[in-house]
Scaffold this motif. Sequence first.
Motif, PDB file in Angstrom:
ATOM      1  N   SER A 131       1.235   7.777   1.622  1.00 39.21           N
ATOM      2  CA  SER A 131       0.979   7.202   2.159  1.00 39.21           C
ATOM      3  C   SER A 131       0.628   6.352   4.036  1.00 39.21           C
ATOM      4  O   SER A 131       2.152   6.855   4.294  1.00 39.21           O
ATOM      5  CB  SER A 131       1.112   5.650   1.222  1.00 39.21           C
ATOM      6  OG  SER A 131       1.048   5.971  -0.044  1.00 39.21           O
ATOM      7  N   ILE A 132       0.243   5.781   4.396  1.00 37.14           N
ATOM      8  CA  ILE A 132       0.616   5.501   5.663  1.00 37.14           C
ATOM      9  C   ILE A 132       1.003   4.658   5.614  1.00 37.14           C
ATOM     10  O   ILE A 132       2.273   4.130   6.618  1.00 37.14           O
ATOM     11  CB  ILE A 132      -1.193   5.385   6.128  1.00 37.14           C
ATOM     12  CG1 ILE A 132      -2.425   5.886   6.725  1.00 37.14           C
ATOM     13  CG2 ILE A 132      -1.280   4.594   7.637  1.00 37.14           C
ATOM     14  CD1 ILE A 132      -3.788   6.709   7.429  1.00 37.14           C
ATOM     15  N   SER A 164      -5.666   8.831  -0.863  1.00 42.45           N
ATOM     16  CA  SER A 164      -7.671   7.902  -1.288  1.00 42.45           C
ATOM     17  C   SER A 164      -8.062   8.950  -0.043  1.00 42.45           C
ATOM     18  O   SER A 164      -9.268   9.007  -0.452  1.00 42.45           O
ATOM     19  CB  SER A 164      -6.804   6.215   0.067  1.00 42.45           C
ATOM     20  OG  SER A 164      -6.099   5.697  -0.762  1.00 42.45           O
ATOM     21  N   ILE A 173      -5.966  11.069   7.828  1.00 42.61           N
ATOM     22  CA  ILE A 173      -4.360  12.516   7.513  1.00 42.61           C
ATOM     23  C   ILE A 173      -4.447  12.104   5.925  1.00 42.61           C
ATOM     24  O   ILE A 173      -5.541  11.504   5.474  1.00 42.61           O
ATOM     25  CB  ILE A 173      -3.424  10.802   7.470  1.00 42.61           C
ATOM     26  CG1 ILE A 173      -3.684  10.201   9.018  1.00 42.61           C
ATOM     27  CG2 ILE A 173      -2.274  11.102   7.367  1.00 42.61           C
ATOM     28  CD1 ILE A 173      -2.636   9.009   9.157  1.00 42.61           C
ATOM     29  N   ASP A 175      -1.812  -6.778  -7.355  1.00 41.07           N
ATOM     30  CA  ASP A 175      -2.941  -6.005  -7.711  1.00 41.07           C
ATOM     31  C   ASP A 175      -4.598  -7.214  -7.506  1.00 41.07           C
ATOM     32  O   ASP A 175      -4.387  -8.822  -6.937  1.00 41.07           O
ATOM     33  CB  ASP A 175      -3.731  -6.441  -9.249  1.00 41.07           C
ATOM     34  CG  ASP A 175      -4.513  -5.421  -9.355  1.00 41.07           C
ATOM     35  OD1 ASP A 175      -5.725  -5.690  -7.811  1.00 41.07           O
ATOM     36  OD2 ASP A 175      -5.908  -5.496 -10.474  1.00 41.07           O
ATOM     37  N   LYS A 233     -15.364  -1.387   5.926  1.00 45.54           N
ATOM     38  CA  LYS A 233     -14.665  -0.634   7.420  1.00 45.54           C
ATOM     39  C   LYS A 233     -14.861  -1.762   7.596  1.00 45.54           C
ATOM     40  O   LYS A 233     -14.123  -2.821   8.534  1.00 45.54           O
ATOM     41  CB  LYS A 233     -13.713   0.411   7.554  1.00 45.54           C
ATOM     42  CG  LYS A 233     -13.414   1.355   6.783  1.00 45.54           C
ATOM     43  CD  LYS A 233     -11.717   0.255   6.487  1.00 45.54           C
ATOM     44  CE  LYS A 233     -10.692   1.359   5.614  1.00 45.54           C
ATOM     45  NZ  LYS A 233      -9.403   0.530   5.301  1.00 45.54           N
ATOM     46  N   GLY A 261       0.846  -1.425   0.444  1.00 43.43           N
ATOM     47  CA  GLY A 261      -0.201  -0.084  -0.045  1.00 43.43           C
ATOM     48  C   GLY A 261       0.934   0.895  -0.085  1.00 43.43           C
ATOM     49  O   GLY A 261       0.468   2.305  -0.145  1.00 43.43           O
ATOM     50  N   THR A 317      -4.035  11.914   2.779  1.00 38.77           N
ATOM     51  CA  THR A 317      -3.421  11.033   1.417  1.00 38.77           C
ATOM     52  C   THR A 317      -4.465  11.177   0.105  1.00 38.77           C
ATOM     53  O   THR A 317      -5.273  11.900   0.301  1.00 38.77           O
ATOM     54  CB  THR A 317      -3.186   9.706   1.985  1.00 38.77           C
ATOM     55  OG1 THR A 317      -4.720   9.539   1.833  1.00 38.77           O
ATOM     56  CG2 THR A 317      -2.438   9.868   3.731  1.00 38.77           C
TER      57      THR A 317
HETATM   58  N1  LIG Z   1      -5.962   8.634   4.916  1.00 41.44           N
HETATM   59  C1  LIG Z   1      -6.373   8.703   6.006  1.00 41.44           C
HETATM   60  O1  LIG Z   1      -7.406   9.496   6.683  1.00 41.44           O
HETATM   61  C2  LIG Z   1      -7.019   7.203   6.668  1.00 41.44           C
HETATM   62  C3  LIG Z   1      -7.552   7.504   7.898  1.00 41.44           C
HETATM   63  C4  LIG Z   1      -7.814   5.626   8.763  1.00 41.44           C
HETATM   64  C5  LIG Z   1      -7.210   4.484   7.773  1.00 41.44           C
HETATM   65  N2  LIG Z   1      -7.231   4.422   6.921  1.00 41.44           N
HETATM   66  C6  LIG Z   1      -6.561   3.552   5.720  1.00 41.44           C
HETATM   67  O2  LIG Z   1      -5.064   3.529   5.063  1.00 41.44           O
HETATM   68  C7  LIG Z   1      -5.406   2.514   4.153  1.00 41.44           C
HETATM   69  C8  LIG Z   1      -4.035   3.210   3.460  1.00 41.44           C
HETATM   70  O3  LIG Z   1      -4.931   4.667   2.524  1.00 41.44           O
HETATM   71  P1  LIG Z   1      -4.235   5.405   2.382  1.00 41.44           P
HETATM   72  O4  LIG Z   1      -4.450   7.022   3.121  1.00 41.44           O
HETATM   73  O5  LIG Z   1      -3.063   5.660   3.459  1.00 41.44           O
HETATM   74  O6  LIG Z   1      -3.968   6.021   1.295  1.00 41.44           O
HETATM   75  P2  LIG Z   1      -2.690   6.202  -0.289  1.00 41.44           P
HETATM   76  O7  LIG Z   1      -3.915   6.238  -1.095  1.00 41.44           O
HETATM   77  O8  LIG Z   1      -1.722   6.561   0.082  1.00 41.44           O
HETATM   78  O9  LIG Z   1      -3.146   3.907  -0.114  1.00 41.44           O
HETATM   79  C9  LIG Z   1      -4.060   3.733  -0.487  1.00 41.44           C
HETATM   80  C10 LIG Z   1      -3.293   2.227  -1.514  1.00 41.44           C
HETATM   81  O10 LIG Z   1      -4.326   1.490  -1.509  1.00 41.44           O
HETATM   82  C11 LIG Z   1      -3.663   0.652  -2.970  1.00 41.44           C
HETATM   83  N3  LIG Z   1      -4.692   0.359  -3.355  1.00 41.44           N
HETATM   84  C12 LIG Z   1      -6.023  -0.409  -3.873  1.00 41.44           C
HETATM   85  N4  LIG Z   1      -6.179  -0.294  -4.838  1.00 41.44           N
HETATM   86  C13 LIG Z   1      -5.055  -1.483  -5.175  1.00 41.44           C
HETATM   87  C14 LIG Z   1      -5.502  -2.966  -5.754  1.00 41.44           C
HETATM   88  N5  LIG Z   1      -6.822  -3.247  -6.497  1.00 41.44           N
HETATM   89  N6  LIG Z   1      -4.077  -4.276  -5.308  1.00 41.44           N
HETATM   90  C15 LIG Z   1      -3.309  -3.363  -4.807  1.00 41.44           C
HETATM   91  N7  LIG Z   1      -3.151  -2.290  -3.982  1.00 41.44           N
HETATM   92  C16 LIG Z   1      -4.361  -1.141  -4.381  1.00 41.44           C
HETATM   93  C17 LIG Z   1      -3.352   2.092  -3.327  1.00 41.44           C
HETATM   94  O11 LIG Z   1      -2.025   1.599  -4.425  1.00 41.44           O
HETATM   95  C18 LIG Z   1      -2.496   2.453  -2.399  1.00 41.44           C
HETATM   96  O12 LIG Z   1      -0.972   2.040  -2.078  1.00 41.44           O
HETATM   97  C19 LIG Z   1      -6.172   2.334   4.036  1.00 41.44           C
HETATM   98  O13 LIG Z   1      -7.025   1.051   3.446  1.00 41.44           O
HETATM   99  C20 LIG Z   1      -7.198   3.874   4.328  1.00 41.44           C
HETATM  100  O14 LIG Z   1      -8.854   3.205   4.671  1.00 41.44           O
HETATM  101  C21 LIG Z   1      -6.865   5.948   5.927  1.00 41.44           C
END
Ligand SMILES: NC(=O)c1ccc[n+]([C@@H]2O[C@H](COP(=O)([O-])OP(=O)(O)OC[C@H]3O[C@@H](n4cnc5c(N)ncnc54)[C@H](O)[C@@H]3O)[C@@H](O)[C@H]2O)c1
Length: 258
Positions: free
Chosen positions: A20-21, A198, A194, A67, A165, A14, A196
């Motif tokens: 990215s987180i 997404s 956070i 993927d 979720k 991810g 990002t």
């Molecule tokens: N950003 C926030 O506020 C927040 C808060 C709580 C939880 N989260 C969760 O943290 C996780 C990471 O998200 P983020 O905020 O770092 O955003 P991000 O966009 O940086 O990361 C999301 C990742 O998911 C990957 N992804 C999407 N579809 C995919 C697929 N089909 N196959 C493989 N990889 C795939 C993307 O390539 C990306 O690397 C997610 O589960 C998100 O829901 C985010």
Amino acid sequence: MSDLLQGKNIVVMGVANERSIAWGITKSLHNAGANLIFTNRQERSYNKLVKLLEKNDISAELIVTCDVASDQSIQEAFEEIKNKVGIIHGVIHSVAFANREELQGDYAETSREGFLLAQEISAYSLVAVTKAAKDIMAEGGSIVTQTYLGSERVIKNYNVMGVAKASLEASMRYLAEDVGKLGIRVNAVSAGPIRTLSAKGVSGFNEKAGKIEEVAPLRRNVDQDQVGDATLFFMSDLSRGVTGEILHVDSGFNIIGG
Ligand SMILES: NC(=O)c1ccc[n+]([C@@H]2O[C@H](COP(=O)([O-])OP(=O)(O)OC[C@H]3O[C@@H](n4cnc5c(N)ncnc54)[C@H](O)[C@@H]3O)[C@@H](O)[C@H]2O)c1
């Protein structure tokens, strides 16, 4: 720096970019001495990831394409990890997706396809990844996923992703029971908002972040590094008695009732 994860092989799924987180988690795991294996969604993002690692002086044991929409892709990725690295001790699942148009307005307007897509990428992927990973976690270990408060409460615009979720969190608990007997723990971190890639897909990010500053006990937003360190706790032996748990890293926002 610590040696909490010295000699441990951990798969990080991810990392899309520096925001990215999973990148915050990468830094925490690296500082704890882990050997890191990365999966990236598409071959074309390989160079971007290599550059990011170089810039930060972090080396990867291996980078494989995976993927999570495809069982074959997951199977091939973990087969390659098994052949090139051998045993792994942990997996970071930091992957989610929903169509932008489903992340605004009324949840009642969610389409069947949009619902299924969010469930597939954001929740089922943890099941599929655990299925593939457990076979090469021969010494036991830890799997950690990333969730959000929208699973427990109605959060404006989070809609279909909140339901995904909820499914992710329930899957995490069922998986924790399945693989507990193999010495594998499964937990989730529930981070506050956070900024990002997404997060940009969900309408009203600024209001959500502003609310945390206003009413969360710590009166500030969390960042990727704080989530990284909490995830490190779950990855390390410090949390060896904990499985099936959700740890909120949200400045305490989730405890506030009104
Ligand atoms: N950003 C926030 O506020 C927040 C808060 C709580 C939880 N989260 C969760 O943290 C996780 C990471 O998200 P983020 O905020 O770092 O955003 P991000 O966009 O940086 O990361 C999301 C990742 O998911 C990957 N992804 C999407 N579809 C995919 C697929 N089909 N196959 C493989 N990889 C795939 C993307 O390539 C990306 O690397 C997610 O589960 C998100 O829901 C985010």
